[in-house]
Design a protein around this motif. Structure first.
Motif, PDB file in Angstrom:
ATOM      1  N   LEU A  58     -31.798  -0.183   4.868  1.00  0.00           N
ATOM      2  CA  LEU A  58     -31.652   1.109   5.553  1.00  0.00           C
ATOM      3  C   LEU A  58     -30.960   0.943   6.902  1.00  0.00           C
ATOM      4  N   LEU A  59     -31.285  -0.119   7.619  1.00  0.00           N
ATOM      5  CA  LEU A  59     -30.665  -0.380   8.915  1.00  0.00           C
ATOM      6  C   LEU A  59     -29.172  -0.645   8.760  1.00  0.00           C
ATOM      7  N   VAL A  60     -28.806  -1.525   7.834  1.00  0.00           N
ATOM      8  CA  VAL A  60     -27.394  -1.854   7.622  1.00  0.00           C
ATOM      9  C   VAL A  60     -26.634  -0.630   7.111  1.00  0.00           C
ATOM     10  N   ARG A  61     -27.259   0.133   6.238  1.00  0.00           N
ATOM     11  CA  ARG A  61     -26.621   1.351   5.709  1.00  0.00           C
ATOM     12  C   ARG A  61     -26.326   2.338   6.829  1.00  0.00           C
ATOM     13  N   THR A  62     -27.268   2.513   7.722  1.00  0.00           N
ATOM     14  CA  THR A  62     -27.078   3.418   8.858  1.00  0.00           C
ATOM     15  C   THR A  62     -25.947   2.935   9.760  1.00  0.00           C
ATOM     16  N   ILE A  63     -25.921   1.647  10.047  1.00  0.00           N
ATOM     17  CA  ILE A  63     -24.867   1.085  10.899  1.00  0.00           C
ATOM     18  C   ILE A  63     -23.505   1.249  10.236  1.00  0.00           C
ATOM     19  N   ASN A  64     -23.428   0.980   8.926  1.00  0.00           N
ATOM     20  CA  ASN A  64     -22.153   1.130   8.216  1.00  0.00           C
ATOM     21  C   ASN A  64     -21.680   2.580   8.228  1.00  0.00           C
ATOM     22  N   ARG A  65     -22.578   3.523   8.073  1.00  0.00           N
ATOM     23  CA  ARG A  65     -22.192   4.940   8.109  1.00  0.00           C
ATOM     24  C   ARG A  65     -21.686   5.330   9.495  1.00  0.00           C
ATOM     25  N   ARG A  85     -20.209   3.316  11.576  1.00  0.00           N
ATOM     26  CA  ARG A  85     -18.879   2.704  11.695  1.00  0.00           C
ATOM     27  C   ARG A  85     -17.840   3.504  10.926  1.00  0.00           C
ATOM     28  N   GLU A  86     -18.195   3.982   9.739  1.00  0.00           N
ATOM     29  CA  GLU A  86     -17.263   4.781   8.942  1.00  0.00           C
ATOM     30  C   GLU A  86     -16.922   6.085   9.654  1.00  0.00           C
ATOM     31  N   GLN A  87     -17.913   6.696  10.269  1.00  0.00           N
ATOM     32  CA  GLN A  87     -17.663   7.938  11.011  1.00  0.00           C
ATOM     33  C   GLN A  87     -16.737   7.671  12.190  1.00  0.00           C
ATOM     34  N   GLU A  88     -16.941   6.540  12.842  1.00  0.00           N
ATOM     35  CA  GLU A  88     -16.099   6.184  13.988  1.00  0.00           C
ATOM     36  C   GLU A  88     -14.664   5.929  13.525  1.00  0.00           C
ATOM     37  N   ALA A  89     -14.515   5.270  12.378  1.00  0.00           N
ATOM     38  CA  ALA A  89     -13.180   4.969  11.859  1.00  0.00           C
ATOM     39  C   ALA A  89     -12.486   6.226  11.333  1.00  0.00           C
ATOM     40  N   ALA A  90     -13.251   7.206  10.885  1.00  0.00           N
ATOM     41  CA  ALA A  90     -12.674   8.419  10.310  1.00  0.00           C
ATOM     42  C   ALA A  90     -12.210   9.422  11.361  1.00  0.00           C
ATOM     43  N   LYS A  91     -12.541   9.158  12.613  1.00  0.00           N
ATOM     44  CA  LYS A  91     -12.098  10.067  13.664  1.00  0.00           C
ATOM     45  C   LYS A  91     -10.579  10.072  13.717  1.00  0.00           C
TER      46      LYS A  91
END
Length: 147
Positions: A99-106, A108-114
């Motif tokens: 759950l922790l890694v999944r949250t961090i990856n999401r 990061r994806e949101q940051e990259a999608a900006k």
């Protein structure tokens, strides 16, 4: 480079310090998870399965030898309940880390999608001209000498 200076360079590298911090936090997280399993999850689970305490489950291969109320020889047993407890602990820790890694990856994806900031058209044109001039052989080669 001397031995001590080489060791100092190794010890203060970011990776070594990150690893040390990870080990300390992991140990603390293990304590929290152990308490969660032992004190919160296992009592109701034991109640659901007829008040069984997993840590007490075992297959006795040889009974203990007791003389005059003193244990002379310990019992020989396979403590499969401790194994079940360890598996439950592992599954909970693995799920929490997931759950922790999944949250961090999401995040990061949101940051990259900006979307990228708007680019000035004049800067784009100047960059294209620079690239054309850099790749144009006629500009970089000197003119032939006239005789």
């Amino acid at each position: 480079m001397g031995f001590l200076s080489e060791f100092k360079k190794f010890a203060v590298k970011g990776n070594v310090i990150d690893l040390a911090v990870g080990v300390v936090i992991g140990a603390a997280f293990g304590g929290v998870t152990k308490s969660l399993v032992d004190d919160v999850i296992m009592p109701p689970l034991g109640l659901l399965i007829s008040r069984v305490d997993f840590s007490q489950l075992k297959l006795v291969l040889k009974e203990a030898v007791v003389e005059n109320g003193t244990v002379v020889e310990q019992a020989v047993s396979i403590n499969y309940g401790n194994f079940i407890q360890a598996v439950v602990n592992f599954m909970i820790i693995a799920f929490a880390i997931f759950l922790l890694v999944r949250t961090i990856n999401r995040m990061r994806e949101q940051e990259a999608a900006k979307p990228a900031p708007p680019v000035n058209k004049q800067e784009v044109l100047l960059a294209e001209i620079r690239d054309i001039l850099k790749n144009d052989d006629s500009v970089n080669t000197p003119a032939p000498k006239q005789v």
